[in-house]
Design a protein around this motif. Structure first.
Motif, mmCIF file in Angstrom:
data_model
loop_
_atom_site.group_PDB
_atom_site.id
_atom_site.type_symbol
_atom_site.label_atom_id
_atom_site.label_comp_id
_atom_site.label_asym_id
_atom_site.label_seq_id
_atom_site.Cartn_x
_atom_site.Cartn_y
_atom_site.Cartn_z
ATOM 1 N N ARG A 9 -3.553 -7.805 -0.280
ATOM 2 C CA ARG A 9 -4.163 -6.672 0.396
ATOM 3 C C ARG A 9 -3.809 -6.715 1.881
ATOM 4 N NH1 ARG A 9 -10.592 -8.127 0.877
ATOM 5 N NH2 ARG A 9 -10.358 -10.252 1.626
ATOM 6 N N GLN B 1 -4.128 4.744 9.647
ATOM 7 C CA GLN B 1 -4.511 4.907 8.240
ATOM 8 C C GLN B 1 -3.345 5.453 7.425
ATOM 9 O OE1 GLN B 1 -7.048 3.908 6.684
ATOM 10 N NE2 GLN B 1 -8.772 3.684 8.105
ATOM 11 N N GLU B 2 -2.622 6.406 8.007
ATOM 12 C CA GLU B 2 -1.468 6.976 7.303
ATOM 13 C C GLU B 2 -0.338 5.959 7.202
ATOM 14 O OE1 GLU B 2 -0.268 10.647 9.022
ATOM 15 O OE2 GLU B 2 -2.290 11.520 9.002
ATOM 16 N N LYS C 132 -0.657 2.731 7.105
ATOM 17 C CA LYS C 132 -1.083 1.745 6.102
ATOM 18 C C LYS C 132 -0.752 2.212 4.689
ATOM 19 C CE LYS C 132 -5.370 -0.009 4.127
ATOM 20 N NZ LYS C 132 -6.839 0.046 4.218
ATOM 21 N N GLN C 133 -1.090 3.463 4.378
ATOM 22 C CA GLN C 133 -0.816 3.986 3.042
ATOM 23 C C GLN C 133 0.674 4.096 2.795
ATOM 24 O OE1 GLN C 133 -3.322 4.469 0.700
ATOM 25 N NE2 GLN C 133 -1.471 4.498 -0.588
ATOM 26 N N ARG C 134 1.431 4.473 3.827
ATOM 27 C CA ARG C 134 2.879 4.577 3.665
ATOM 28 C C ARG C 134 3.496 3.222 3.341
ATOM 29 N NH1 ARG C 134 4.959 5.657 8.905
ATOM 30 N NH2 ARG C 134 5.839 3.564 9.016
ATOM 31 N N ILE D 100 2.037 0.685 1.921
ATOM 32 C CA ILE D 100 1.656 0.320 0.555
ATOM 33 C C ILE D 100 2.565 1.022 -0.449
ATOM 34 C CG2 ILE D 100 -0.153 0.547 -1.199
ATOM 35 C CD1 ILE D 100 -2.199 0.110 1.043
ATOM 36 N N ASN D 101 2.809 2.309 -0.213
ATOM 37 C CA ASN D 101 3.683 3.071 -1.109
ATOM 38 C C ASN D 101 5.108 2.527 -1.104
ATOM 39 O OD1 ASN D 101 1.520 4.734 -1.682
ATOM 40 N ND2 ASN D 101 2.128 6.338 -0.245
ATOM 41 N N GLN E 219 -9.159 -5.092 -5.203
ATOM 42 C CA GLN E 219 -8.664 -3.846 -4.647
ATOM 43 C C GLN E 219 -7.307 -4.085 -4.015
ATOM 44 O OE1 GLN E 219 -11.460 -2.174 -1.915
ATOM 45 N NE2 GLN E 219 -12.883 -1.544 -3.506
ATOM 46 N N ASN F 186 -5.488 -2.087 -2.200
ATOM 47 C CA ASN F 186 -5.282 -1.558 -0.853
ATOM 48 C C ASN F 186 -6.469 -1.814 0.062
ATOM 49 O OD1 ASN F 186 -7.058 0.126 -2.112
ATOM 50 N ND2 ASN F 186 -6.125 2.029 -1.412
ATOM 51 N N GLN G 273 -8.894 -4.039 2.761
ATOM 52 C CA GLN G 273 -8.631 -4.740 4.007
ATOM 53 C C GLN G 273 -9.896 -5.489 4.397
ATOM 54 O OE1 GLN G 273 -7.717 -1.232 6.322
ATOM 55 N NE2 GLN G 273 -9.574 -1.515 7.493
#
Length: 218
Positions: free
Chosen positions: A125, A164-165, A167-169, A171-172, A207, A209, A211
């Motif tokens: 994570r 936040q964006e 971080k998601q990028r 992960i993807n 989880q 994703n 933190q």
């Protein structure tokens, strides 16, 4: 039988006897499994201790770059008020830190298939993600004659939202999969010298994703 041939016969007998003993010893050594040489409790203690000692190596740190676009204006009845537009674009670099929580590693209670040991790891994570504010560059800043000036608080707010964006990028793009691979290699580097093959599984209840620390501005 002459003395010469008697001597030869004795040497052959001794050679066969010793050779048989060596073969028997080697067979016994091949059968001597890790659970005979090291108890499961000892093996578990060694693995868990070594993992705690290499916590930093289990972490994956990666730098990233991002660009933030911001624009707003005051509105009256859904229409923008002329001269109130505020906009800017900024770029910055940052760092993301991810890995497994090694406090939640589960080492099996017994060996199987002679020298295999089940080890369950939590999913990797993101522990932290933060910008390097010394790299922030402001581009295309503009404020209308009736607009408030753009302040550092505005920039920090937009960077925090952008993290936040980012971080998601990441992960993807597979950064957590890379972290999982890193931890697996680390675990096997610890078990291999013990003559043990680690059979590694990841706990899917974790989880992926999550933190452990809030996003922060450095």
């Amino acid at each position: 039988m002459s003395t010469f041939w008697a001597t030869i016969a004795v040497l052959v007998f001794v050679t066969v006897l010793v050779g048989g003993g060596v073969v028997l010893f080697m067979r016994q050594r091949r059968v001597a499994l890790p659970q005979e040489e090291l108890s499961i409790q000892t093996v578990r203690a060694i693995i868990l201790t070594k993992l705690q000692n290499v916590r930093e190596l289990a972490m994956v740190r990666s730098n990233f770059q991002s660009v933030v676009h911001f624009e707003e204006a005051k509105k009256v009845f859904g229409h923008e008020v002329p001269g109130t537009i505020r906009k800017f674009m900024l770029s910055y670099t940052g760092t993301v830190v991810c890995g497994c929580d090694l406090n939640k590693v589960n080492v099996g209670n017994s060996f199987f298939n002679r020298n295999h040991l089940q080890i369950t790891l939590p999913q990797s994570r993101i522990f932290d993600i933060y910008p390097d504010l010394s790299t922030v560059k402001l581009h295309d800043q503009d404020s209308g004659i009736f607009a408030d000036d753009i302040k550092i608080e505005d920039q920090n707010r937009e960077i925090t939202a952008d993290l936040q964006e980012v971080k998601q990028r990441l992960i993807n793009e597979g950064i957590l999969l890379k972290s999982n691979d890193n931890v697996q290699q680390l675990v096997r580097s610890i078990t291999a010298p013990l003559g043990i093959e680690a059979v590694i599984a990841f706990d899917n209840t974790e989880q992926v994703n999550g933190q452990s620390e809030p996003l922060r501005l450095n």
